[in-house]
Design a protein around this motif. Structure first.
Motif, short mmCIF file in Angstrom:
data_model
loop_
_atom_site.label_atom_id
_atom_site.label_comp_id
_atom_site.label_asym_id
_atom_site.label_seq_id
_atom_site.Cartn_x
_atom_site.Cartn_y
_atom_site.Cartn_z
N LEU A 126 0.91 -1.03 -0.01
CA LEU A 126 0.03 0.14 0.08
C LEU A 126 0.72 1.20 0.04
CD1 LEU A 126 -2.80 -1.05 2.57
CD2 LEU A 126 -2.87 -0.90 0.02
N ALA A 127 1.88 1.27 0.77
CA ALA A 127 2.97 2.69 0.67
C ALA A 127 3.39 2.57 -0.57
CB ALA A 127 4.02 2.32 1.78
N LEU A 128 3.89 1.54 -1.49
CA LEU A 128 4.25 1.65 -2.71
C LEU A 128 3.24 2.31 -3.68
CD1 LEU A 128 6.24 -1.80 -3.11
CD2 LEU A 128 7.39 0.41 -2.83
N PHE A 129 1.93 1.93 -3.41
CA PHE A 129 0.71 2.36 -4.41
C PHE A 129 0.71 4.02 -4.08
CE2 PHE A 129 0.14 -1.79 -5.81
CZ PHE A 129 -0.64 -1.54 -7.10
N ALA A 130 0.55 4.11 -2.81
CA ALA A 130 0.23 5.44 -2.09
C ALA A 130 1.44 6.63 -2.82
CB ALA A 130 0.29 5.57 -0.69
N THR A 131 2.74 6.06 -2.35
CA THR A 131 3.64 6.98 -2.87
C THR A 131 4.04 7.21 -4.33
OG1 THR A 131 5.25 5.42 -2.75
CG2 THR A 131 4.95 6.77 -0.71
N GLY A 132 3.75 6.08 -5.03
CA GLY A 132 3.65 6.15 -6.54
C GLY A 132 2.63 7.12 -7.08
N ALA A 133 1.31 6.81 -6.59
CA ALA A 133 0.35 7.78 -7.10
C ALA A 133 0.53 9.06 -6.55
CB ALA A 133 -0.87 7.35 -6.11
N VAL A 134 1.14 9.53 -5.63
CA VAL A 134 1.58 11.00 -5.31
C VAL A 134 2.56 11.52 -6.25
CG1 VAL A 134 2.39 12.70 -3.75
CG2 VAL A 134 0.76 10.86 -2.91
N THR A 135 3.43 10.50 -6.74
CA THR A 135 4.55 11.14 -7.50
C THR A 135 4.29 11.05 -9.07
OG1 THR A 135 6.28 9.95 -5.94
CG2 THR A 135 7.00 10.52 -8.30
N SER A 136 3.43 10.12 -9.37
CA SER A 136 3.01 10.24 -10.83
C SER A 136 2.05 11.44 -10.88
CB SER A 136 2.10 9.07 -11.18
OG SER A 136 0.95 8.63 -10.28
N ALA A 137 0.96 11.81 -9.93
CA ALA A 137 0.22 12.82 -10.14
C ALA A 137 0.89 14.14 -10.22
CB ALA A 137 -0.66 12.95 -8.95
N ALA A 138 2.22 14.14 -9.34
CA ALA A 138 2.70 15.49 -9.65
C ALA A 138 3.66 15.40 -10.76
CB ALA A 138 3.97 15.42 -8.31
N ILE A 139 3.78 14.53 -11.21
CA ILE A 139 4.60 14.53 -12.60
C ILE A 139 3.87 14.91 -13.76
CG2 ILE A 139 5.82 13.04 -14.50
CD1 ILE A 139 7.24 11.54 -12.33
N ALA A 140 2.48 14.28 -13.78
CA ALA A 140 1.64 14.79 -14.56
C ALA A 140 0.97 16.13 -14.58
CB ALA A 140 0.19 13.81 -14.33
N ALA A 141 1.00 16.79 -13.30
CA ALA A 141 0.75 18.26 -13.29
C ALA A 141 1.78 19.01 -13.63
CB ALA A 141 0.71 18.28 -11.76
N ALA A 142 3.21 18.57 -13.40
CA ALA A 142 4.38 19.33 -13.91
C ALA A 142 4.45 19.42 -15.35
CB ALA A 142 5.63 18.76 -13.30
N GLU A 143 4.03 18.32 -16.20
CA GLU A 143 3.92 18.00 -17.47
C GLU A 143 2.83 18.58 -18.30
OE1 GLU A 143 6.93 17.24 -19.30
OE2 GLU A 143 8.04 17.28 -17.60
N GLY A 144 1.84 18.84 -17.51
CA GLY A 144 0.38 19.35 -17.98
C GLY A 144 -0.08 17.91 -18.83
N ALA A 145 0.16 16.78 -18.40
CA ALA A 145 -0.40 15.67 -19.01
C ALA A 145 -1.72 15.28 -18.27
CB ALA A 145 0.63 14.69 -18.88
N PRO A 146 -2.63 14.54 -18.98
CA PRO A 146 -3.73 14.05 -18.28
C PRO A 146 -3.47 12.85 -17.21
CG PRO A 146 -3.63 13.00 -20.45
CD PRO A 146 -2.57 14.19 -20.39
N ALA A 147 -4.36 13.26 -16.05
CA ALA A 147 -4.10 12.00 -15.21
C ALA A 147 -5.11 11.03 -15.45
CB ALA A 147 -4.29 12.66 -13.91
N ASP A 148 -4.93 9.84 -16.23
CA ASP A 148 -5.84 8.90 -16.21
C ASP A 148 -5.67 7.71 -15.50
OD1 ASP A 148 -6.88 10.32 -18.56
OD2 ASP A 148 -5.62 9.67 -19.71
N TRP A 149 -6.39 7.75 -14.27
CA TRP A 149 -6.00 6.97 -13.24
C TRP A 149 -6.59 5.37 -13.50
CZ3 TRP A 149 -2.79 8.34 -9.33
CH2 TRP A 149 -2.41 9.38 -9.21
N PRO A 150 -5.96 4.14 -13.13
CA PRO A 150 -6.55 2.79 -13.25
C PRO A 150 -8.10 2.80 -12.80
CG PRO A 150 -4.14 2.86 -12.50
CD PRO A 150 -4.60 4.22 -12.30
N SER A 151 -8.61 1.74 -13.16
CA SER A 151 -9.94 1.68 -12.68
C SER A 151 -9.59 1.17 -11.23
CB SER A 151 -10.85 0.80 -13.55
OG SER A 151 -10.35 -0.56 -13.38
N PHE A 152 -11.08 1.05 -10.47
CA PHE A 152 -10.94 0.48 -9.12
C PHE A 152 -10.60 -0.92 -9.29
CE2 PHE A 152 -13.17 -1.81 -5.69
CZ PHE A 152 -12.77 -1.46 -4.62
#
Length: 274
Positions: A126-152
């Motif tokens: 869960l820690a790997l997923f949580a930190t990965g989610a925060v990091t990938s969201a930050a990269i998407a925001a920095a690059e202006g890329a769409p944040a298409d999250w995986p389904s539940f």
């Protein structure tokens, strides 16, 4: 059993080594899954194909594959060490007699340790997923890329697969600790298998010997790599390759988990604890 489980969880939580292992797993995952590819993409020449591909692989749509990509080898080694410490530490400190003298049977204490290690494995995933989610969201925001999250459903499947891989490697650490009655030798042998023997078999022996190639389909590492590949992990990741189907991989990993836990319990019950 419940009281023993709470006690084992408390020991893991209060042990500084547990937090150190968690930190190492997270830092390794973030560094080699997100930061290095992103830095490399930004440092590449304009228009280079690696630049676009490097950024794309760090975006939220690849969260599942990126989060479990280290479990076949590097993060798996961290979980193996955790399993060894949870059980082997009792031999090193000479506390098995004190623990069992308080009343619980050997299998009750062992079951509590297995439950605590399983929950700790889930916490790492869960820690790997949580930190990965925060990091990938930050990269998407920095690059202006769409944040298409995986389904539940994809997230649940990824977490479940990651937990299975993590628990299997931790189970290997547990059975090595019980079999060898210590910490140092089980960690050493486990890491030699994970970091060296597995890679030698797949890179050198399997291409030359058909029976080794067939054997790969039933070993824990290649099945963990196949399961990670089926969920989107890049084939460039060490230890990740599609050798078997996801159903086969799940069955083999579950079989190894049951085998490791069962053999560890049998050895602890039948042998002297000293």
């Amino acid at each position: 059993m419940l009281g023993s489980t709470r006690a084992e969880i408390t020991k893991l939580v209060r042990r500084p080594a547990s937090w150190l292992l968690l930190a190492v797993a997270v830092v390794l995952s973030l560094t080699f899954t997100y930061l290095v590819p992103y830095a490399g993409a930004n440092g590449a020449a304009d228009g280079a194909p690696n630049a676009t591909r490097g950024v794309a692989e760090t975006l939220p749509e690849h969260l599942v594959g990126n989060s479990i990509g280290g479990l076949p080898v590097f993060a798996g080694a961290i979980l193996l060490i955790l399993g060894v410490l949870a059980v082997g530490g009792e031999y090193g400190w000479g506390t098995w007699k004190t623990l069992l003298a308080q009343g619980p049977s050997r299998l009750t204490v062992y079951g509590a340790k297995i439950a605590a290690v399983a929950l700790a494995s889930l916490a790492v995933v869960l820690a790997l997923f949580a930190t990965g989610a925060v990091t990938s969201a930050a990269i998407a925001a920095a690059e202006g890329a769409p944040a298409d999250w995986p389904s539940f459903v994809d997230l649940a499947a990824g977490i479940g697969a990651g937990w299975l891989m993590a628990a299997m490697w931790a189970g290997l650490g547990v059975v090595l600790a019980v079999a060898l009655r210590g910490v140092a030798l089980p960690i050493g042998l486990g890491l030699v298998w994970l970091m060296a023997v597995q890679n030698l078999l797949s890179a050198i022996a399997a291409p030359l010997l058909d029976w080794v190639a067939k054997l790969q389909e039933w070993l824990p590492g290649p099945n963990a790599g196949s399961l990670a590949a089926s969920l989107g992990t890049s084939p460039d990741t060490p230890g990740v390759a599609t050798l078997v189907g996801d159903g086969h991989a799940v069955a083999v990993l579950a079989g190894y988990l049951i085998l490791f836990v069962g053999v560890g319990g049998l050895l602890l019950r039948r042998r002297d604890i000293l």
